[in-house]
Scaffold this motif. Structure first.
Motif, PDB file in Angstrom:
ATOM      1  N   ILE A 429      13.629   2.375 -19.944  1.00 48.95           N
ATOM      2  CA  ILE A 429      12.190   2.207 -19.709  1.00 48.95           C
ATOM      3  C   ILE A 429      11.928   2.498 -18.235  1.00 48.95           C
ATOM      4  CG2 ILE A 429      10.217   0.646 -19.820  1.00 48.95           C
ATOM      5  CD1 ILE A 429      11.390   1.194 -22.541  1.00 48.95           C
ATOM      6  N   ALA A 430      11.151   3.529 -17.948  1.00 53.56           N
ATOM      7  CA  ALA A 430      10.821   3.872 -16.566  1.00 53.56           C
ATOM      8  C   ALA A 430       9.592   3.077 -16.127  1.00 53.56           C
ATOM      9  CB  ALA A 430      10.553   5.369 -16.435  1.00 53.56           C
ATOM     10  N   VAL A 431       9.694   2.431 -14.964  1.00 52.92           N
ATOM     11  CA  VAL A 431       8.598   1.602 -14.470  1.00 52.92           C
ATOM     12  C   VAL A 431       8.325   1.937 -13.010  1.00 52.92           C
ATOM     13  CG1 VAL A 431       9.140  -0.295 -16.047  1.00 52.92           C
ATOM     14  CG2 VAL A 431      10.139  -0.281 -13.756  1.00 52.92           C
ATOM     15  N   GLN A 432       7.152   1.512 -12.559  1.00 49.52           N
ATOM     16  CA  GLN A 432       6.800   1.645 -11.153  1.00 49.52           C
ATOM     17  C   GLN A 432       5.783   0.574 -10.792  1.00 49.52           C
ATOM     18  OE1 GLN A 432       5.132   5.603 -10.945  1.00 49.52           O
ATOM     19  NE2 GLN A 432       3.074   4.913 -11.486  1.00 49.52           N
ATOM     20  N   ALA A 433       5.750   0.231  -9.517  1.00 50.11           N
ATOM     21  CA  ALA A 433       4.754  -0.733  -9.050  1.00 50.11           C
ATOM     22  C   ALA A 433       3.371  -0.095  -9.144  1.00 50.11           C
ATOM     23  CB  ALA A 433       5.055  -1.148  -7.617  1.00 50.11           C
ATOM     24  N   ALA A 434       2.387  -0.897  -9.550  1.00 51.30           N
ATOM     25  CA  ALA A 434       1.036  -0.363  -9.737  1.00 51.30           C
ATOM     26  C   ALA A 434       0.451   0.141  -8.429  1.00 51.30           C
ATOM     27  CB  ALA A 434       0.138  -1.432 -10.350  1.00 51.30           C
ATOM     28  N   THR A 435       0.724  -0.551  -7.344  1.00 48.73           N
ATOM     29  CA  THR A 435       0.247  -0.151  -6.018  1.00 48.73           C
ATOM     30  C   THR A 435       1.388  -0.302  -5.019  1.00 48.73           C
ATOM     31  OG1 THR A 435      -0.504  -2.362  -5.370  1.00 48.73           O
ATOM     32  CG2 THR A 435      -2.061  -0.993  -6.609  1.00 48.73           C
ATOM     33  N   ARG A 436       1.230   0.274  -3.850  1.00 48.99           N
ATOM     34  CA  ARG A 436       2.256   0.139  -2.822  1.00 48.99           C
ATOM     35  C   ARG A 436       2.435  -1.317  -2.410  1.00 48.99           C
ATOM     36  NH1 ARG A 436       4.817   3.728   0.225  1.00 48.99           N
ATOM     37  NH2 ARG A 436       3.513   5.400  -0.602  1.00 48.99           N
ATOM     38  N   ALA A 437       1.352  -2.088  -2.462  1.00 50.59           N
ATOM     39  CA  ALA A 437       1.441  -3.503  -2.085  1.00 50.59           C
ATOM     40  C   ALA A 437       2.281  -4.302  -3.079  1.00 50.59           C
ATOM     41  CB  ALA A 437       0.039  -4.097  -1.989  1.00 50.59           C
ATOM     42  N   ASP A 438       2.436  -3.788  -4.307  1.00 49.75           N
ATOM     43  CA  ASP A 438       3.197  -4.506  -5.330  1.00 49.75           C
ATOM     44  C   ASP A 438       4.699  -4.228  -5.267  1.00 49.75           C
ATOM     45  OD1 ASP A 438       1.038  -5.797  -6.669  1.00 49.75           O
ATOM     46  OD2 ASP A 438       0.497  -3.870  -7.574  1.00 49.75           O
ATOM     47  N   GLU A 439       5.116  -3.304  -4.417  1.00 55.69           N
ATOM     48  CA  GLU A 439       6.524  -2.906  -4.418  1.00 55.69           C
ATOM     49  C   GLU A 439       7.443  -4.043  -3.996  1.00 55.69           C
ATOM     50  OE1 GLU A 439       6.835   0.623  -2.080  1.00 55.69           O
ATOM     51  OE2 GLU A 439       5.866   1.896  -3.601  1.00 55.69           O
ATOM     52  N   ASP A 440       7.067  -4.799  -2.965  1.00 51.90           N
ATOM     53  CA  ASP A 440       7.907  -5.930  -2.537  1.00 51.90           C
ATOM     54  C   ASP A 440       7.962  -7.003  -3.613  1.00 51.90           C
ATOM     55  OD1 ASP A 440       8.481  -4.722  -0.167  1.00 51.90           O
ATOM     56  OD2 ASP A 440       6.971  -5.791   1.005  1.00 51.90           O
ATOM     57  N   THR A 441       6.826  -7.275  -4.242  1.00 49.31           N
ATOM     58  CA  THR A 441       6.785  -8.278  -5.313  1.00 49.31           C
ATOM     59  C   THR A 441       7.660  -7.850  -6.479  1.00 49.31           C
ATOM     60  OG1 THR A 441       4.507  -8.825  -4.687  1.00 49.31           O
ATOM     61  CG2 THR A 441       5.265  -9.594  -6.836  1.00 49.31           C
ATOM     62  N   LEU A 442       7.623  -6.565  -6.813  1.00 49.59           N
ATOM     63  CA  LEU A 442       8.437  -6.057  -7.904  1.00 49.59           C
ATOM     64  C   LEU A 442       9.923  -6.177  -7.573  1.00 49.59           C
ATOM     65  CD1 LEU A 442       8.832  -4.621 -10.595  1.00 49.59           C
ATOM     66  CD2 LEU A 442       8.480  -2.434  -9.423  1.00 49.59           C
ATOM     67  N   ALA A 443      10.298  -5.879  -6.338  1.00 48.57           N
ATOM     68  CA  ALA A 443      11.708  -5.970  -5.946  1.00 48.57           C
ATOM     69  C   ALA A 443      12.217  -7.402  -6.094  1.00 48.57           C
ATOM     70  CB  ALA A 443      11.886  -5.483  -4.509  1.00 48.57           C
ATOM     71  N   LYS A 444      11.433  -8.376  -5.677  1.00 55.67           N
ATOM     72  CA  LYS A 444      11.841  -9.775  -5.813  1.00 55.67           C
ATOM     73  C   LYS A 444      11.908 -10.179  -7.287  1.00 55.67           C
ATOM     74  CE  LYS A 444       9.856 -11.124  -1.354  1.00 55.67           C
ATOM     75  NZ  LYS A 444       8.804 -11.927  -0.673  1.00 55.67           N
ATOM     76  N   ALA A 445      10.941  -9.711  -8.073  1.00 54.96           N
ATOM     77  CA  ALA A 445      10.923 -10.054  -9.495  1.00 54.96           C
ATOM     78  C   ALA A 445      12.134  -9.473 -10.213  1.00 54.96           C
ATOM     79  CB  ALA A 445       9.631  -9.543 -10.143  1.00 54.96           C
ATOM     80  N   LEU A 446      12.558  -8.272  -9.826  1.00 54.13           N
ATOM     81  CA  LEU A 446      13.740  -7.664 -10.439  1.00 54.13           C
ATOM     82  C   LEU A 446      15.000  -8.460 -10.103  1.00 54.13           C
ATOM     83  CD1 LEU A 446      13.018  -3.875  -9.819  1.00 54.13           C
ATOM     84  CD2 LEU A 446      13.000  -5.065 -12.015  1.00 54.13           C
ATOM     85  N   GLY A 447      15.063  -9.004  -8.893  1.00 52.20           N
ATOM     86  CA  GLY A 447      16.204  -9.838  -8.521  1.00 52.20           C
ATOM     87  C   GLY A 447      16.302 -11.075  -9.384  1.00 52.20           C
ATOM     88  N   ARG A 448      15.170 -11.719  -9.630  1.00 53.15           N
ATOM     89  CA  ARG A 448      15.170 -12.910 -10.490  1.00 53.15           C
ATOM     90  C   ARG A 448      15.491 -12.534 -11.938  1.00 53.15           C
ATOM     91  NH1 ARG A 448      10.737 -14.421  -7.051  1.00 53.15           N
ATOM     92  NH2 ARG A 448       9.215 -13.537  -8.492  1.00 53.15           N
TER      93      ARG A 448
END
Length: 716
Positions: A429-448
């Motif tokens: 499943i290919a995913v991406q952050a909706a906005t550039r501001a969401d990239e840090d939040t996505l990285a932390k969420a992937l860690g959890r």
């Protein structure tokens, strides 16, 4: 399975930790989604007064399905621990998901458990998923019992379901799977050994009376099966000579056979009416093995410290494993532990070790931490306890480095356990952050996410640059995305891009010329190259056959750098790399003043671009070597499906690991990656959930002309 019926047993409303491993039973409930596992857990918790009353899956208020995703989907998607006490024994019920997409949670439950209770519906046929799960347990040597639920359903057929269990689970003669009880009307059961009827019409525990049913044939078959499993070799001769074997002897041998995993009793249970719950609790507490009877997982000491763990005892070295990880809104990361040895108390200094998961996004780690609070989990409810002993299951909060599958040991005696086998995620499943501001939040969420779900593999593809989540199936992917979004990460799914390559199919010549004069030093470089196709897998080669120093030697490397950079970047907006070619520099020109490293890099790039215009290029696509394992009855459908996926079958062979009556075939094939994107879902559909496959990269191969256009369109 006590020798006296459970009429004098008293359930307790309070929860106390077991003081000895011999008083603990860890039992995983296994079965297909919808068989009634969660409902059965609720009934057992209610009848033992662990909870005031049973919840309902439909109402979304069950103990074990407390996750919002589970409530919404009305099915279990994660492992849940539900302890109860019966007859002085602490029984940790592990409710596992039955849907194939959550096999990782099932295997974690089997690792934490010492026995498995298979839940089969009397109103449905035994589905292939349940058969696969039985094989999974058989491979581990797990002691098992079968409980047949939904006796009150309109189409319920207890006798027919028992026969199906014997046919599917019982081996060649089916005599390893036999009922201990049979229904006697809507509210009673008759025990084949005790020859008594237990009537639930007046409540729990049931009233006991002599049986009126004639069950001599069924009783005889059960007794013969118990004697055949007995360690007393004289018992069979005594029985055949007409001697009456005492029920105490039979029960002892039955319990031994069940704990050893050579006999699998069948019990009828109706969770809604409570019929059969007392008998089931007897099997759970008396028939299944305690942790001291189970072999410990393989352990190795770390840092050369020779620490031996030989038995399950509270006095031994600390050894535990993280079987599930969640993120609690108040406690942070919450780790569910199965203790195999030692005693865990608050303030204990522990060592956390995780190795072998780097390929799935779990780098090796060794960290020392301190335990704060310890809890006994009851679904999502956490009850503080003073200690947890060997054999028990507990929860520990705020272990910052702990991930599912990690080993917990003493700080002074660090250990590492061999991890259990995780299912391979095969749905990308290919995913991406909706906005550039969401990239840090996505990285932390992937860690959890990866800390709690080791079946997810996270990949940043080196060719396409896409962030890809590899999941076990569509349902698993939905849960993964839901959990990511629940953390506040705004994530979008995008079409998966296949890592295409391009190559030349015939020799081509190219001319690169850079001549610029803008005051001062200019730029001057001329290159002539010949591009020659190479066999698949050769990569990119560079050679020079320059005569007479037309290109000075100090600029040869510059030309090569420009050529390789251009080939890696590709020739169009798709940036498809060019591979399997040899680029030969055959001629050129230089200027004594204006030639430079940068100029010849550019000229080399222009030369291979010109060769691409003059030559013929074609797409290359990745091809995977695939091994597909399916029941024999589905081989034809699988082969037909492969032909529509441009697959090439390279051979078939019988699966030598298949159990008797469950024969399977392994199909070896080569399939383009573009045709495998949703193959995990398709294979499950055409094989009723019983097919599985593995894949590994084989090579890049030429793309047919009629397919190339669609592959290019998918990249736009």
């Amino acid at each position: 399975m006590s020798k006296s019926k459970a009429g004098n047993k008293t359930a307790t409303a309070t929860f106390d930790c077991a003081d000895r491993p011999e008083k603990i039973r860890n039992v995983a409930l296994v079965g297909h989604s919808g068989a009634g596992k969660t409902t059965l857990v609720e009934a057992l918790l209610a009848v033992t007064s662990t909870i005031p009353r049973a919840g309902s899956v439909v109402d979304g208020n069950t103990v074990s399905d407390a996750d919002p995703v589970e409530v919404a989907q009305q099915r279990s998607v994660a492992l849940s621990v539900c302890p109860l006490e019966w007859d002085g024994v602490m029984i940790n019920l592990l409710d596992t998901p039955g849907y194939p997409d959550f096999t990782g949670e099932l295997r974690a439950g089997l690792r934490a458990a010492d026995a498995a209770l298979f839940v089969v519906s009397a109103a449905d046929e035994i589905d292939p998923i349940t058969v696969s799960l039985w094989e999974e347990c058989a491979a581990l040597g797990t002691p098992r019992a079968v409980v047949i639920t939904k006796l009150d359903a309109p189409r319920a057929d207890y006798a027919g379901t028992v026969a199906a269990c014997q046919r599917v689970f019982g081996g060649e003669d089916g005599q390893a799977v036999l009922p201990l009880y049979v229904p006697a009307g809507e509210s009673a059961l008759t025990g084949l050994l005790s020859q008594c009827t237990y009537d639930y019409a007046k409540g729990f525990p049931p009233a006991e009376a002599p049986a009126e049913q004639d069950l001599a044939e069924e009783r005889g078959a059960l007794i013969e099966a118990i004697i055949n499993n007995s360690e007393d070799e004289t018992l069979l001769d005594r029985y055949l000579s007409g001697e009456e074997i005492g029920i105490e002897v039979l029960v002892d041998d039955l319990e031994t056979a069940v704990a050893r995993g050579t006999f699998y009793p069948v019990l009828p249970v109706c969770a809604e009416t409570g019929v059969g719950l007392a008998e089931l609790l007897e099997v759970l507490s008396g028939g299944f093995p305690s942790p001291v009877e189970i072999d410990l997982p393989e352990v190795q000491p770390l840092y050369g410290i020779d620490t031996k763990v030989v038995e399950c005892t509270p006095a031994g070295p600390l050894l535990a494993e993280v079987v599930r990880t969640t993120v609690d809104p108040y406690l942070g990361r919450l780790s569910i532990l199965r203790l195999f040895s030692g005693t865990l108390t608050p303030e204990t200094q522990i060592h956390i070790s995780g190795h072998g998961g780097e390929s799935r996004g779990h780098p090796d780690h060794d960290v020392d931490e301190r335990v704060t609070q310890i809890f006994s989990p009851l679904g999502a409810t956490l009850r503080p306890i003073e200690r947890a002993i060997a054999g028990d299951i507990c929860a520990v909060g705020r272990l910052g480095a702990a991930e599912t599958g990690d080993t917990i040991s003493a700080k002074t005696a660090p250990l590492l356990m061999a991890p259990w086998e995780m299912p391979e995620p095969l749905l990308p499943i290919a995913v991406q952050a909706a906005t550039r501001a969401d990239e840090d939040t996505l990285a932390k969420a992937l860690g959890r996410l990866t800390a709690g779900d080791p079946t997810v593999r996270i990949e940043r593809h080196h060719v396409t640059g896409q962030l890809v989540l590899w999941c076990l199936g569509e349902a698993h992917a939905d849960v993964v995305l839901e959990r990511l979004r629940a953390t506040g990460a705004h994530v979008e799914t995008v079409p998966l891009r296949i890592a295409l390559h391009e190559t030349f199919t015939a020799e081509a010549r190219g001319h690169g010329r850079l001549v610029k004069q803008s005051g001062g030093h200019g730029q001057y470089a001329v290159c002539d190259v010949v591009v020659t196709p190479l066999p698949r897998g050769s990569g990119v080669e560079f050679a020079e056959h320059v005569v007479g120093g037309a290109v000075p030697s100090q600029f040869i490397g510059s030309v090569e750098k420009g050529v390789r950079t251009q080939l890696e970047h590709g020739f169009d907006q798709d940036h498809v790399p060019v591979v399997d070619v040899r680029v030969t520099l055959v001629d050129g020109k230089a200027h004594s003043v204006d030639s430079s490293d940068a100029a010849f890099q550019t000229a080399g790039s222009l030369a291979v671009k010109d060769a691409a215009v003059n030559g013929k290029l074609t797409l290359l696509e990745p091809v995977a070597a695939v091994d597909i394992t399916v029941p024999d009855g589905h081989v034809g459908a699988v082969l037909s499906d492969l032909s529509g996926r441009r697959g090439r079958v390279t051979g078939t062979e019988p699966d030598s690991s298949a159990m008797h009556g469950m024969e399977r075939t392994i199909v070896h094939a080569e399939i383009p990656d573009a045709e495998l994107v949703r193959y995990a879902t398709s294979l499950r559909s055409i094989t009723a959930g019983t097919g599985r496959f593995t894949r590994e990269f084989a090579r890049y191969d030429l793309v047919p002309a009629n397919v190339a256009a669609s592959l290019r369109a998918a990249k736009e």
